[in-house]
Design a protein around this motif. Structure first.
Motif, PDB file in Angstrom:
ATOM      1  N   LEU A 129      -5.364 -67.480  30.153  1.00 32.50           N
ATOM      2  CA  LEU A 129      -6.612 -67.787  30.838  1.00 32.50           C
ATOM      3  C   LEU A 129      -7.028 -66.659  31.784  1.00 32.50           C
ATOM      4  O   LEU A 129      -8.215 -66.342  31.898  1.00 32.50           O
ATOM      5  CB  LEU A 129      -6.481 -69.102  31.605  1.00 32.50           C
ATOM      6  CG  LEU A 129      -6.374 -70.367  30.743  1.00 32.50           C
ATOM      7  CD1 LEU A 129      -6.192 -71.604  31.619  1.00 32.50           C
ATOM      8  CD2 LEU A 129      -7.606 -70.532  29.850  1.00 32.50           C
ATOM      9  N   VAL A 130      -6.061 -66.033  32.459  1.00 31.72           N
ATOM     10  CA  VAL A 130      -6.380 -64.874  33.299  1.00 31.72           C
ATOM     11  C   VAL A 130      -6.966 -63.756  32.435  1.00 31.72           C
ATOM     12  O   VAL A 130      -7.956 -63.115  32.811  1.00 31.72           O
ATOM     13  CB  VAL A 130      -5.130 -64.375  34.052  1.00 31.72           C
ATOM     14  CG1 VAL A 130      -5.404 -63.016  34.704  1.00 31.72           C
ATOM     15  CG2 VAL A 130      -4.712 -65.380  35.117  1.00 31.72           C
ATOM     16  N   SER A 131      -6.367 -63.541  31.281  1.00 34.18           N
ATOM     17  CA  SER A 131      -6.865 -62.507  30.366  1.00 34.18           C
ATOM     18  C   SER A 131      -8.304 -62.773  29.953  1.00 34.18           C
ATOM     19  O   SER A 131      -9.133 -61.856  29.878  1.00 34.18           O
ATOM     20  CB  SER A 131      -5.971 -62.420  29.118  1.00 34.18           C
ATOM     21  OG  SER A 131      -4.649 -62.082  29.468  1.00 34.18           O
ATOM     22  N   GLU A 132      -8.635 -64.042  29.704  1.00 37.46           N
ATOM     23  CA  GLU A 132     -10.002 -64.402  29.328  1.00 37.46           C
ATOM     24  C   GLU A 132     -10.965 -64.184  30.491  1.00 37.46           C
ATOM     25  O   GLU A 132     -12.097 -63.733  30.294  1.00 37.46           O
ATOM     26  CB  GLU A 132     -10.057 -65.854  28.863  1.00 37.46           C
ATOM     27  CG  GLU A 132      -9.412 -66.083  27.499  1.00 37.46           C
ATOM     28  CD  GLU A 132      -9.890 -67.371  26.855  1.00 37.46           C
ATOM     29  OE1 GLU A 132     -10.233 -68.323  27.592  1.00 37.46           O
ATOM     30  OE2 GLU A 132      -9.938 -67.418  25.612  1.00 37.46           O
ATOM     31  N   MET A 133     -10.539 -64.504  31.699  1.00 37.20           N
ATOM     32  CA  MET A 133     -11.383 -64.270  32.870  1.00 37.20           C
ATOM     33  C   MET A 133     -11.696 -62.787  33.041  1.00 37.20           C
ATOM     34  O   MET A 133     -12.812 -62.396  33.387  1.00 37.20           O
ATOM     35  CB  MET A 133     -10.687 -64.809  34.132  1.00 37.20           C
ATOM     36  CG  MET A 133     -10.591 -66.315  34.213  1.00 37.20           C
ATOM     37  SD  MET A 133      -9.617 -66.834  35.653  1.00 37.20           S
ATOM     38  CE  MET A 133      -9.903 -68.607  35.628  1.00 37.20           C
ATOM     39  N   THR A 138     -14.679 -61.025  31.179  1.00 37.83           N
ATOM     40  CA  THR A 138     -16.078 -61.225  31.572  1.00 37.83           C
ATOM     41  C   THR A 138     -16.646 -59.912  32.117  1.00 37.83           C
ATOM     42  O   THR A 138     -15.913 -59.083  32.665  1.00 37.83           O
ATOM     43  CB  THR A 138     -16.201 -62.329  32.628  1.00 37.83           C
ATOM     44  OG1 THR A 138     -15.373 -62.003  33.760  1.00 37.83           O
ATOM     45  CG2 THR A 138     -15.761 -63.668  32.069  1.00 37.83           C
ATOM     46  N   PRO A 139     -17.981 -59.699  31.972  1.00 42.14           N
ATOM     47  CA  PRO A 139     -18.598 -58.417  32.370  1.00 42.14           C
ATOM     48  C   PRO A 139     -18.287 -57.972  33.790  1.00 42.14           C
ATOM     49  O   PRO A 139     -18.024 -56.791  34.032  1.00 42.14           O
ATOM     50  CB  PRO A 139     -20.095 -58.691  32.179  1.00 42.14           C
ATOM     51  CG  PRO A 139     -20.147 -59.723  31.100  1.00 42.14           C
ATOM     52  CD  PRO A 139     -18.955 -60.603  31.325  1.00 42.14           C
ATOM     53  N   SER A 140     -18.303 -58.901  34.747  1.00 41.96           N
ATOM     54  CA  SER A 140     -18.072 -58.520  36.147  1.00 41.96           C
ATOM     55  C   SER A 140     -16.716 -57.866  36.342  1.00 41.96           C
ATOM     56  O   SER A 140     -16.590 -56.833  37.013  1.00 41.96           O
ATOM     57  CB  SER A 140     -18.179 -59.745  37.057  1.00 41.96           C
ATOM     58  OG  SER A 140     -19.512 -60.150  37.217  1.00 41.96           O
ATOM     59  N   PHE A 141     -15.678 -58.458  35.774  1.00 40.30           N
ATOM     60  CA  PHE A 141     -14.341 -57.896  35.936  1.00 40.30           C
ATOM     61  C   PHE A 141     -14.204 -56.572  35.182  1.00 40.30           C
ATOM     62  O   PHE A 141     -13.534 -55.651  35.655  1.00 40.30           O
ATOM     63  CB  PHE A 141     -13.279 -58.892  35.461  1.00 40.30           C
ATOM     64  CG  PHE A 141     -12.948 -59.953  36.478  1.00 40.30           C
ATOM     65  CD1 PHE A 141     -12.145 -59.671  37.569  1.00 40.30           C
ATOM     66  CD2 PHE A 141     -13.470 -61.240  36.351  1.00 40.30           C
ATOM     67  CE1 PHE A 141     -11.844 -60.639  38.504  1.00 40.30           C
ATOM     68  CE2 PHE A 141     -13.174 -62.218  37.283  1.00 40.30           C
ATOM     69  CZ  PHE A 141     -12.370 -61.921  38.366  1.00 40.30           C
ATOM     70  N   GLN A 142     -14.828 -56.479  34.028  1.00 44.32           N
ATOM     71  CA  GLN A 142     -14.766 -55.241  33.262  1.00 44.32           C
ATOM     72  C   GLN A 142     -15.434 -54.092  34.008  1.00 44.32           C
ATOM     73  O   GLN A 142     -14.983 -52.947  33.951  1.00 44.32           O
ATOM     74  CB  GLN A 142     -15.431 -55.436  31.887  1.00 44.32           C
ATOM     75  CG  GLN A 142     -14.655 -56.333  30.935  1.00 44.32           C
ATOM     76  CD  GLN A 142     -13.326 -55.736  30.521  1.00 44.32           C
ATOM     77  OE1 GLN A 142     -13.235 -54.587  30.100  1.00 44.32           O
ATOM     78  NE2 GLN A 142     -12.254 -56.515  30.655  1.00 44.32           N
ATOM     79  N   GLU A 143     -16.479 -54.402  34.729  1.00 44.71           N
ATOM     80  CA  GLU A 143     -17.218 -53.364  35.467  1.00 44.71           C
ATOM     81  C   GLU A 143     -16.538 -52.975  36.774  1.00 44.71           C
ATOM     82  O   GLU A 143     -16.576 -51.812  37.180  1.00 44.71           O
ATOM     83  CB  GLU A 143     -18.632 -53.872  35.775  1.00 44.71           C
ATOM     84  CG  GLU A 143     -19.510 -54.045  34.542  1.00 44.71           C
ATOM     85  CD  GLU A 143     -20.781 -54.806  34.849  1.00 44.71           C
ATOM     86  OE1 GLU A 143     -21.027 -55.083  36.056  1.00 44.71           O
ATOM     87  OE2 GLU A 143     -21.514 -55.158  33.913  1.00 44.71           O
ATOM     88  N   MET A 144     -15.902 -53.932  37.428  1.00 47.58           N
ATOM     89  CA  MET A 144     -15.424 -53.702  38.799  1.00 47.58           C
ATOM     90  C   MET A 144     -13.958 -53.303  38.904  1.00 47.58           C
ATOM     91  O   MET A 144     -13.537 -52.767  39.928  1.00 47.58           O
ATOM     92  CB  MET A 144     -15.676 -54.954  39.646  1.00 47.58           C
ATOM     93  CG  MET A 144     -17.141 -55.300  39.808  1.00 47.58           C
ATOM     94  SD  MET A 144     -17.418 -56.745  40.850  1.00 47.58           S
ATOM     95  CE  MET A 144     -16.810 -56.172  42.427  1.00 47.58           C
ATOM     96  N   TYR A 145     -13.161 -53.595  37.863  1.00 47.16           N
ATOM     97  CA  TYR A 145     -11.730 -53.344  37.968  1.00 47.16           C
ATOM     98  C   TYR A 145     -11.239 -52.487  36.805  1.00 47.16           C
ATOM     99  O   TYR A 145     -11.651 -52.683  35.662  1.00 47.16           O
ATOM    100  CB  TYR A 145     -10.954 -54.664  38.015  1.00 47.16           C
ATOM    101  CG  TYR A 145     -11.249 -55.479  39.256  1.00 47.16           C
ATOM    102  CD1 TYR A 145     -10.621 -55.188  40.462  1.00 47.16           C
ATOM    103  CD2 TYR A 145     -12.188 -56.513  39.224  1.00 47.16           C
ATOM    104  CE1 TYR A 145     -10.905 -55.915  41.615  1.00 47.16           C
ATOM    105  CE2 TYR A 145     -12.474 -57.250  40.371  1.00 47.16           C
ATOM    106  CZ  TYR A 145     -11.828 -56.949  41.565  1.00 47.16           C
ATOM    107  OH  TYR A 145     -12.118 -57.663  42.697  1.00 47.16           O
ATOM    108  N   SER A 146     -10.342 -51.573  37.139  1.00 48.18           N
ATOM    109  CA  SER A 146      -9.781 -50.683  36.116  1.00 48.18           C
ATOM    110  C   SER A 146      -8.829 -51.450  35.214  1.00 48.18           C
ATOM    111  O   SER A 146      -8.385 -52.552  35.548  1.00 48.18           O
ATOM    112  CB  SER A 146      -9.031 -49.532  36.789  1.00 48.18           C
ATOM    113  OG  SER A 146      -7.856 -50.021  37.439  1.00 48.18           O
TER     114      SER A 146
END
Length: 410
Positions: A65-69, A72-80
């Motif tokens: 579930l963490v992997s799925e979160m 999402t676009p926000s996490f992909q953009e904000m975190y390496s």
């Protein structure tokens, strides 16, 4: 060389693909495999026979579930990718420090007045140089990054967004255990629309926020959790198991500090740090699981102390302390009957339990935010269901538990 990967067929989430080599290696460590021998629901399995699942499957589910979160676009953009990996591993390892029978084991703290949580042991197993987990992690991460991983598990990371994935009111941990516990216990209270909730989350102003259309799915999640606590987690027989275990350890603790000469010192030697209110070493702790603890306790069945032997047999034979209906039974009469049989040791067999009301939503912890036409608001300010329930005054209820259905009246 071919990169290690793994696909696990899970009864809750279907196929879970574990693509990170380090995650596969961590799963294959003895410390993580030990979680196969740690029951998720402890006393709950004695009420619902099929609820015999383990912390192993739960941790795999939280990783998923963490992997799925993180997709999402926000996490992909904000975190390496490196930061994302750290959070995934925090989800995978968040319960690595659970002791035998999960939360039941932490009731030892009530006896010794210690304040040692399973999160403390998770940190110990992650940071101890003697564990396979630590050896794997130190090849990939610096000491400061491993510190971050532990902070995420403990919900103390400076970036509250990362912490909230594993530790909040709407996190991967809660979503998985509600789905998993509901499925194995055979109830339908805890259906969680994880796909709808996760797909729409986004990050704004260092907060995880959900659009208004997700409100009802979140309300359903919170109501399901409320029902699960009242019907499953706080079932009287499950509480009875916890209290019987606590009283058994209390007797063990009292005998140890009175210099009682145990016939079998093997389990006493292993539990010595706990009996002294201290943490065990990583090696000692990893030896403990549901099986080894019960085996050790069964070795004490031949002791000369009637109180200890009785409590151990109660655990083994599923004859836990039972809830007393104070309207039908006279508490003073029960107490007097116990005194006749057990003299001044009666209090091991008659225990007061303070049942705190279950909160539908805890406004004192990390809030759940909803994006409305009038701006971002706490779900409490949006939901009529939560506002109504949380405005009602609730007080704790005192419940008494005692030995056997006849309460030693014969």
């Amino acid at each position: 060389m071919m990169k290690l990967s793994l696909t696990i067929r899970d009864s809750v989430h279907g196929d879970i693909d574990i693509k990170e080599e380090i995650a596969v290696k961590l799963i294959n460590t003895p410390e993580f495999q030990r979680l196969r021998r740690i029951s998720q629901l402890a006393g709950g399995q004695f009420v619902f026979p099929s609820a015999s699942h383990t912390r192993f499957s739960h941790c795999i589910g939280v990783y998923h579930l963490v992997s799925e979160m993180l997709e999402t676009p926000s996490f992909q953009e904000m975190y390496s990718k490196h930061e994302q990996l750290l959070v995934k591993l925090a989800g995978l390892l968040h319960d690595i420090g659970h002791g035998p029978f999960s939360h039941t084991f932490e009731r030892i703290n009530k006896v010794t007045n210690a304040n040692i949580s399973h999160e403390n042991y998770s940190t110990l197993l992650i940071k101890s140089s003697t564990t396979n987990i630590n050896k794997i992690l130190t090849k990939e991460f610096s000491d400061s990054e491993i510190d971050e991983l532990c902070q995420i598990i403990e919900g103390k990371h400076p970036d509250s967004v990362l912490s909230s994935l594993v530790s909040s009111q709407l996190d991967a941990d809660r979503m998985d255990y509600l789905l998993r516990d509901g499925q194995t216990s055979g109830v339908d209270y805890s259906h969680v629309d994880t796909q709808w909730i996760i797909r729409h989350l986004f990050i704004k102003d260092k907060k995880i926020i959900f659009p208004l259309k997700v409100q009802y799915a979140i309300e359903s999640f919170l109501i399901g959790r409320y029902h699960m606590y009242n019907q499953i987690y706080l079932h009287p027989l499950s509480i009875g198991f916890d209290l019987t275990f606590e009283m058994m350890f209390k007797r063990l603790y009292d005998l140890y500090h009175k210099n009682y000469r145990f016939k079998n010192n093997q389990i006493i030697t292993l539990l010595k740090p706990l009996l002294n209110g201290k943490m065990m070493t990583a090696e000692q702790y990893c030896f403990l699981d549901d099986y080894t603890l019960f085996t050790g306790l069964k070795m004490l069945e031949n002791e000369n102390d009637e109180v200890l032997v009785t409590l151990i047999r109660m655990l083994i034979d599923r004859k836990f302390l039972r809830k007393i209906n104070s309207r039908e039974r006279n508490l003073e009469e029960i107490k007097n009957n116990l005194i006749k049989k057990y003299k001044n040791h009666y209090n091991y067999f008659m225990v007061e339990y303070n049942l705190k009301p279950v909160k539908l939503y805890d406004s004192n912890t990390k809030p759940i935010y909803i994006d409305t036409p009038d701006g971002v608001k706490c779900i409490m300010d949006v939901s009529e269901v939560l506002a109504f329930k949380n405005n009602k005054k609730q007080t704790a209820t005192t419940i008494w538990f005692s030995i056997g259905e006849k309460y030693v009246s014969e």
